[in-house]
Design a protein around this motif. Structure first.
Motif, PDB file in Angstrom:
ATOM      1  N   ARG A  25      -3.739  50.169   7.380  1.00  0.00           N
ATOM      2  CA  ARG A  25      -3.225  51.084   8.396  1.00  0.00           C
ATOM      3  C   ARG A  25      -1.914  51.727   7.933  1.00  0.00           C
ATOM      4  O   ARG A  25      -1.698  52.926   8.114  1.00  0.00           O
ATOM      5  CB  ARG A  25      -2.991  50.331   9.719  1.00  0.00           C
ATOM      6  N   TRP A  51      -1.060  55.830   7.568  1.00  0.00           N
ATOM      7  CA  TRP A  51      -0.060  56.610   8.291  1.00  0.00           C
ATOM      8  C   TRP A  51       1.038  57.126   7.353  1.00  0.00           C
ATOM      9  O   TRP A  51       1.596  58.198   7.592  1.00  0.00           O
ATOM     10  CB  TRP A  51       0.485  55.887   9.502  1.00  0.00           C
ATOM     11  N   ARG A  88       0.777  60.596  13.139  1.00  0.00           N
ATOM     12  CA  ARG A  88       1.378  59.421  12.502  1.00  0.00           C
ATOM     13  C   ARG A  88       1.937  58.466  13.553  1.00  0.00           C
ATOM     14  O   ARG A  88       1.757  57.243  13.450  1.00  0.00           O
ATOM     15  CB  ARG A  88       2.486  59.861  11.544  1.00  0.00           C
ATOM     16  N   MET A 116      -0.784  56.469  15.098  1.00  0.00           N
ATOM     17  CA  MET A 116      -1.295  55.440  14.202  1.00  0.00           C
ATOM     18  C   MET A 116      -0.355  54.234  14.143  1.00  0.00           C
ATOM     19  O   MET A 116      -0.791  53.079  14.151  1.00  0.00           O
ATOM     20  CB  MET A 116      -1.499  56.024  12.800  1.00  0.00           C
TER      21      MET A 116
END
Length: 508
Positions: A23, A27, A64, A67
């Protein structure tokens, strides 16, 4: 260092760690794309592109943010709370948790509004600076101040909002520590500058007077980058209204600017930005997109640029190697000696109004002025419309000069157009850190001065790579400095350095 890192990797990470890392990489990839668009806006984008670019950057900022703050991010961090992680992986979780907790506290709508305001304010600042019209920029500055107060309140409503904003740029040093270093610099530098102004030293300050075409200056700037080893396969040199560096370990671009009456200024800013780029390009490539492949915040980043600009670029040794290239590009300076160049590059100016053109000593008083003003703006102790007058008053008090225009005063720097309140203390913190790091490198590298004079920078680059660059954000600021130098971060090396250097130059 390498053995220690390898040993850290022995323990197996839980599945939650791998999922979190995936993850984080995603991002940070979005953030990296936004960085390229930001670079383009300042370097290549046509003037009419701002409306679309502000929406593009706002959208990427929102994506972003979503996320980072997604519930799954929080769940993975919670799962890793009691996990048996290696030191490196624990550092990654620490850095991600800090970012998550701050981002999660801020509504995405506010993030979008800040991003969009930044794009609009950048164009307004450029126009206001060009036209010497603070009133044109004032509404954007006021909106940024309001938005950043709101941002700080979401993160921690019970703390000084300026301190909260400072942590965006330097999360590992307290505001109290930063202010104590700024106070120490003021106490050291103000009487030193007064003594210099009263001295009768006859420095070769007129050596490089004349007109030096920007096109030839750019060729000379490229000569300087070639000399210190900038990797043009992974970088570019361009021109912007305010010099900056943007990128990562695969693609890191620098900009500079040229004043046809000041060729030394362009050399200084180019080498300064090279230091930023060298840090980015030296980060571990296999950790791209993770905290281990990211720089350790702005104080450390600034230490790299100031080290190269001041401790290398302003040294006699550097000019022993570089002066022939200067003579070749500008034959009218062929009578200038190394000592002439050293004195001209290190003169303390009595009337310099611009921070990025300031000498090594008065530079910090420029920092202190903006720091005090932006702190008061955020705290609500200063009105927007009073900024120009307060700015001019402080310049008169601290530097003995009064800006004749706002373009040379409160509009000179780009940072407020980005809403970057809390950024400025890191400039002085980085300069202080640069002195401590260079002192340690000089103590460990045999004949470093002779190597610089011979154009051999490999050992210095290797030392910085081993002690700073390769670690990414694994260590917090003080620990990184202590591992590199053996001492806690302090202003001692800086004050010793400037007292010795300028004592010799000016006989004080």
């Amino acid at each position: 260092m390498a053995t220690e890192a390898a040993a850290d990797d022995v323990s197996d990470a839980p599945e939650a760690y791998d999922a979190l890392l995936d993850r984080v990489r995603r991002w940070n990839t979005v953030g990296s794309a936004a960085g390229v668009l930001g670079w383009d806006q300042q370097v290549m984008m046509p003037e009419g592109g701002t409306p679309a670019r502000s929406k593009q950057l706002s959208a990427l900022s929102s994506i972003r943010h979503d996320m980072v703050t997604d519930e799954e991010t929080g769940a993975l961090l919670d799962e890793l709370d009691d996990a048996d992680l290696s030191a490196e992986r624990a550092a990654v979780v620490r850095e991600v948790r800090r970012e998550y907790e701050r981002a999660d506290a801020v509504p995405v709508e506010l993030v979008e509004e800040i991003s969009e305001t930044s794009s609009e304010a950048l164009q307004a600042w450029e126009q206001a600076r060009a036209e010497d019209d603070f009133e044109h920029f004032a509404p954007y500055l006021e909106k940024h101040v309001e938005l950043k107060r709101e941002y700080a309140e979401h993160i921690d409503p019970d703390r000084d909002p300026y301190e909260v904003l400072f942590e965006d740029f330097e999360p590992c040093l307290s505001m109290e520590r930063a202010e104590s270093i700024l106070d120490e610099l003021r106490e050291t530098l103000v009487p030193m500058i007064d003594a210099i102004r009263e001295s009768d030293a006859d420095l070769a300050v007129d050596t490089f007077e004349g007109t030096f075409p920007a096109e030839t200056q750019e060729e000379l700037a490229r000569d300087a980058l070639d000399l210190v080893g900038y990797d043009f396969d992974r970088g570019r040199l361009d021109v912007s209204s305010h010099p900056f560096t943007s990128g990562n370990q695969f693609d890191c671009r620098i900009t500079t600017r040229f004043d046809e009456a000041d060729p030394l200024g362009a050399i200084g800013s180019t080498i300064h930005e090279y230091g930023h780029a060298q840090y980015n390009l030296g980060l571990p490539q296999d950790e791209w997109g993770t905290p281990l492949g990211e720089s350790r915040d702005l104080s450390v980043h600034e230490s790299q640029s100031r080290l190269w600009e001041n401790h290398v670029g302003r040294s006699r040794a550097f000019w022993e190697q570089f002066l022939p290239a200067f003579h070749e590009r500008f034959p009218e300076t062929e009578d200038a000696t190394v000592e002439d160049a050293y004195e001209a590059f290190n003169q303390v100016h009595e009337d310099n109004l611009i921070r990025v053109e300031a000498d090594e000593l008065t530079y910090h008083l420029h920092i202190i002025v903006r720091f005090e003003i932006e702190r008061d703006l955020i705290r609500g102790d200063l009105a927007i419309e009073d900024v120009p007058e307060v700015w001019n008053d402080k310049y008169e008090e601290y530097l003995g000069i009064r800006p004749p225009t706002d373009a040379d005063g409160c509009l000179q720097d780009i940072h407020w157009s980005h809403g970057n309140f809390g950024y400025f203390p890191t400039y002085s913190l980085g300069s202080v850190m640069a002195a401590q790091l260079f002192e340690a490198a000089d103590g460990e590298i045999d004949d470093l001065e002779d190597k610089i004079a011979a154009g051999d920078f490999e050992d210095l680059q290797a030392w910085l790579g081993e002690n700073v660059h390769q670690h990414g954000s694994r260590y917090e600021t003080n620990e990184l400095v202590k591992r590199a130098t053996g001492e806690d971060f302090s202003a001692d090396a800086f004050t010793d350095y400037v007292e010795a250097k300028y004592g010799e130059l000016y006989g004080i």
